[in-house]
Write a protein that holds these residues in place. Structure first.
Motif, PDB file in Angstrom:
ATOM      1  N   GLY A  42       0.720  -1.154  -0.042  1.00 26.29           N
ATOM      2  CA  GLY A  42      -0.075  -0.011  -0.061  1.00 26.29           C
ATOM      3  C   GLY A  42       0.598   1.183  -0.089  1.00 26.29           C
ATOM      4  O   GLY A  42       2.111   1.368   0.244  1.00 26.29           O
ATOM      5  N   ARG A  43       0.290   2.313  -0.437  1.00 26.51           N
ATOM      6  CA  ARG A  43       0.924   3.735  -0.399  1.00 26.51           C
ATOM      7  C   ARG A  43       0.643   4.853   0.939  1.00 26.51           C
ATOM      8  O   ARG A  43      -0.591   4.525   1.224  1.00 26.51           O
ATOM      9  CB  ARG A  43       0.673   4.216  -1.734  1.00 26.51           C
TER      10      ARG A  43
ATOM     11  N   TYR B 102       5.018  17.476  -1.170  1.00 27.36           N
ATOM     12  CA  TYR B 102       4.483  16.130  -0.658  1.00 27.36           C
ATOM     13  C   TYR B 102       5.421  14.843  -1.338  1.00 27.36           C
ATOM     14  O   TYR B 102       6.327  15.090  -2.280  1.00 27.36           O
ATOM     15  CB  TYR B 102       2.956  15.518  -1.139  1.00 27.36           C
ATOM     16  N   TRP B 103       5.711  13.596  -0.602  1.00 25.96           N
ATOM     17  CA  TRP B 103       6.178  12.308  -1.150  1.00 25.96           C
ATOM     18  C   TRP B 103       5.236  11.428  -1.054  1.00 25.96           C
ATOM     19  O   TRP B 103       4.004  11.430  -0.490  1.00 25.96           O
ATOM     20  CB  TRP B 103       7.376  12.469  -0.056  1.00 25.96           C
TER      21      TRP B 103
ATOM     22  N   ALA C 261       5.965  17.167   2.744  1.00 27.75           N
ATOM     23  CA  ALA C 261       7.613  17.461   2.832  1.00 27.75           C
ATOM     24  C   ALA C 261       8.121  17.624   4.339  1.00 27.75           C
ATOM     25  O   ALA C 261       9.177  17.385   4.417  1.00 27.75           O
ATOM     26  CB  ALA C 261       7.839  18.258   1.860  1.00 27.75           C
ATOM     27  N   GLU C 262       7.104  18.391   5.157  1.00 30.48           N
ATOM     28  CA  GLU C 262       7.871  18.681   6.461  1.00 30.48           C
ATOM     29  C   GLU C 262       7.863  17.637   7.317  1.00 30.48           C
ATOM     30  O   GLU C 262       8.583  17.532   8.348  1.00 30.48           O
ATOM     31  CB  GLU C 262       6.742  19.604   7.161  1.00 30.48           C
ATOM     32  N   ILE C 263       7.344  16.301   6.836  1.00 28.91           N
ATOM     33  CA  ILE C 263       7.459  15.293   7.941  1.00 28.91           C
ATOM     34  C   ILE C 263       8.403  14.067   6.976  1.00 28.91           C
ATOM     35  O   ILE C 263       7.751  13.654   5.820  1.00 28.91           O
ATOM     36  CB  ILE C 263       6.102  14.563   7.932  1.00 28.91           C
ATOM     37  N   PRO C 264       9.593  13.616   7.375  1.00 26.75           N
ATOM     38  CA  PRO C 264      10.368  13.036   6.440  1.00 26.75           C
ATOM     39  C   PRO C 264       9.562  11.569   6.404  1.00 26.75           C
ATOM     40  O   PRO C 264       9.160  10.858   7.338  1.00 26.75           O
ATOM     41  CB  PRO C 264      11.509  12.919   7.361  1.00 26.75           C
ATOM     42  N   PRO C 265       9.874  10.805   5.308  1.00 26.16           N
ATOM     43  CA  PRO C 265       9.315   9.456   5.221  1.00 26.16           C
ATOM     44  C   PRO C 265      10.172   8.648   5.879  1.00 26.16           C
ATOM     45  O   PRO C 265      11.263   8.744   6.077  1.00 26.16           O
ATOM     46  CB  PRO C 265       9.600   9.213   3.717  1.00 26.16           C
ATOM     47  N   PRO C 266       9.381   7.314   6.547  1.00 28.19           N
ATOM     48  CA  PRO C 266      10.164   6.483   7.224  1.00 28.19           C
ATOM     49  C   PRO C 266      11.205   5.623   6.588  1.00 28.19           C
ATOM     50  O   PRO C 266      10.929   5.488   5.319  1.00 28.19           O
ATOM     51  CB  PRO C 266       9.215   5.656   8.031  1.00 28.19           C
ATOM     52  N   ALA C 267      12.352   5.348   7.144  1.00 30.35           N
ATOM     53  CA  ALA C 267      13.299   4.559   6.443  1.00 30.35           C
ATOM     54  C   ALA C 267      12.887   3.348   5.575  1.00 30.35           C
ATOM     55  O   ALA C 267      13.410   2.836   4.408  1.00 30.35           O
ATOM     56  CB  ALA C 267      14.633   4.396   7.146  1.00 30.35           C
ATOM     57  N   ASP C 268      11.785   2.702   6.192  1.00 31.75           N
ATOM     58  CA  ASP C 268      11.283   1.358   5.567  1.00 31.75           C
ATOM     59  C   ASP C 268      10.287   1.575   4.735  1.00 31.75           C
ATOM     60  O   ASP C 268       9.970   0.465   4.265  1.00 31.75           O
ATOM     61  CB  ASP C 268      10.738   0.630   6.895  1.00 31.75           C
TER      62      ASP C 268
ATOM     63  N   VAL D 222      10.265   5.279  -1.304  1.00 30.24           N
ATOM     64  CA  VAL D 222       9.977   6.757  -1.941  1.00 30.24           C
ATOM     65  C   VAL D 222       9.768   6.601  -3.354  1.00 30.24           C
ATOM     66  O   VAL D 222      10.666   6.290  -3.889  1.00 30.24           O
ATOM     67  CB  VAL D 222      10.684   8.023  -1.543  1.00 30.24           C
ATOM     68  N   LEU D 223       8.432   6.635  -3.843  1.00 36.69           N
ATOM     69  CA  LEU D 223       8.308   6.574  -5.596  1.00 36.69           C
ATOM     70  C   LEU D 223       8.465   8.046  -6.132  1.00 36.69           C
ATOM     71  O   LEU D 223       8.764   8.196  -7.152  1.00 36.69           O
ATOM     72  CB  LEU D 223       6.793   6.115  -5.588  1.00 36.69           C
TER      73      LEU D 223
END
Length: 212
Positions: free
Chosen positions: A172-173, A195-196, A178-185, A188-189
């Motif tokens: 799932g996605r 936004y990411w 952008a203010e909240i970094p995506p978790p390392a696990d 990132v597409l």
């Protein structure tokens, strides 16, 4: 809140997954107008007021101002973006839209034939048989691995992304600000200045060699 949507909600406290027990005060055409959701494990209670389920646990949450109410074309464009980002191509699946994204809850539900939970929605967003309205803090009240996709804006605390990763199913996605970094696990597409879009790793199925 439409009665059938209540089965998808879970307690936000840390313990084993369990359904919530509903107590209704006012019901109209299978919509719960006033009532309470109780956790049989930890005895937590969550109120339903005017059809909106409150999972804030007493924490004040920001709501979008009524100064700017998205028009039909704007909501449809937002729904198209959310559907594309979250790959909402599975009828009957559950999608979570938070903050600004929640303005397109009804449009996305109709467009993709999905069920949508709108978190801290802007003024004017209405519930339906496929759209439920929720107030939340840093936790998403969904069963682990039960959600196809989640889109959040910067009005939420960073901790909610951890809850999103838990709620979204493998493959799932998640769309995050952008203010909240995506978790390392997460993988990132795509990303831009706002936004990411990331994907949760799919389940790995181990192949075993048949015995001879």
């Amino acid at each position: 809140m439409f009665i059938e949507l209540l089965d998808l909600l879970r307690c936000i406290n840390a313990h084993e997954d369990t359904w919530l027990v509903a107590s209704f005060s006012t019901v109209s055409n299978r919509f719960v107008v006033e009532g309470t959701l109780g956790c049989p494990t930890c005895s937590a209670k969550y109120s339903i007021t005017a059809g909106v389920a409150d999972f804030t646990a007493g924490v004040e949450v920001p709501r979008q101002s009524a100064k700017h109410r998205a028009g039909t074309l704007e909501r449809e464009e937002l729904a198209t973006r959310a559907g594309a980002f979250l790959n909402a191509t599975e009828p009957g699946a559950t999608i979570v839209l938070g903050g600004t994204w929640a303005a397109a809850a009804q449009e996305l539900s109709l467009m993709s034939e999905v069920r949508v939970f709108a978190l801290n929605p802007p003024s004017g967003v209405e519930e339906s048989e496929t759209v439920g309205l929720l107030l939340v803090g840093s936790h998403i009240p969904a069963a682990p691995g039960s959600v196809l996709g989640i889109a959040l804006d910067s009005s939420f605390p960073p901790e909610i992304v951890v809850s999103a990763v838990k709620a979204v199913r493998p493959g799932g996605r998640i769309v995050g600000p952008a203010e909240i970094p995506p978790p390392a696990d997460l993988l990132v597409l795509a990303h831009d200045e706002s936004y990411w879009v990331a994907e949760k790793a799919p389940e790995v199925i181990k192949l075993s060699r048949a015995g001879r």
